[in-house]
Design a protein around this motif. Sequence first.
Motif, PDB file in Angstrom:
ATOM      1  N   LEU A   1       0.848   4.347  -2.746  1.00 60.66           N
ATOM      2  CA  LEU A   1       0.684   5.737  -2.309  1.00 60.66           C
ATOM      3  C   LEU A   1       1.819   6.611  -2.842  1.00 60.66           C
ATOM      4  CD1 LEU A   1      -0.994   7.661  -0.557  1.00 60.66           C
ATOM      5  CD2 LEU A   1       0.491   7.053   1.359  1.00 60.66           C
ATOM      6  N   VAL A   2       3.041   6.120  -2.777  1.00 60.81           N
ATOM      7  CA  VAL A   2       4.190   6.876  -3.286  1.00 60.81           C
ATOM      8  C   VAL A   2       4.063   7.090  -4.787  1.00 60.81           C
ATOM      9  CG1 VAL A   2       6.687   6.772  -3.678  1.00 60.81           C
ATOM     10  CG2 VAL A   2       5.744   6.183  -1.429  1.00 60.81           C
TER      11      VAL A   2
ATOM     12  N   MET B   1       0.829  -1.202   0.000  1.00 58.61           N
ATOM     13  CA  MET B   1       0.000   0.000   0.000  1.00 58.61           C
ATOM     14  C   MET B   1       0.868   1.257   0.000  1.00 58.61           C
ATOM     15  SD  MET B   1      -3.099   0.833  -0.067  1.00 58.61           S
ATOM     16  CE  MET B   1      -4.232   2.127   0.298  1.00 58.61           C
ATOM     17  N   HIS B   2       1.996   1.180   0.713  1.00 62.56           N
ATOM     18  CA  HIS B   2       2.911   2.318   0.765  1.00 62.56           C
ATOM     19  C   HIS B   2       3.465   2.627  -0.626  1.00 62.56           C
ATOM     20  CE1 HIS B   2       5.814   5.058   2.497  1.00 62.56           C
ATOM     21  NE2 HIS B   2       6.783   4.438   1.840  1.00 62.56           N
ATOM     22  N   LEU B   3       3.804   1.606  -1.388  1.00 57.85           N
ATOM     23  CA  LEU B   3       4.338   1.786  -2.733  1.00 57.85           C
ATOM     24  C   LEU B   3       3.300   2.425  -3.655  1.00 57.85           C
ATOM     25  CD1 LEU B   3       6.677   1.283  -4.700  1.00 57.85           C
ATOM     26  CD2 LEU B   3       5.670  -0.938  -5.177  1.00 57.85           C
TER      27      LEU B   3
END
Length: 54
Positions: A6-7, A2-4
């Motif tokens: 978002l980035v 999910m972090h990837l």
Amino acid sequence: MMHLILVIAVVIILAASYLLTFALCRAATRSDMLEARWREESAGSVSEESHESA
């Protein structure tokens, strides 16, 4: 994961805003150049007309 996502989304948004800003500035500059050219041509035609009538 999910972090990837978002980035990547933030990078895409920043790139799109940068390109939009660049396009708007370029359009404004081109508009200013065309307006300046139009003013020069209209001023030149007025001075030519006044010169011919004298």
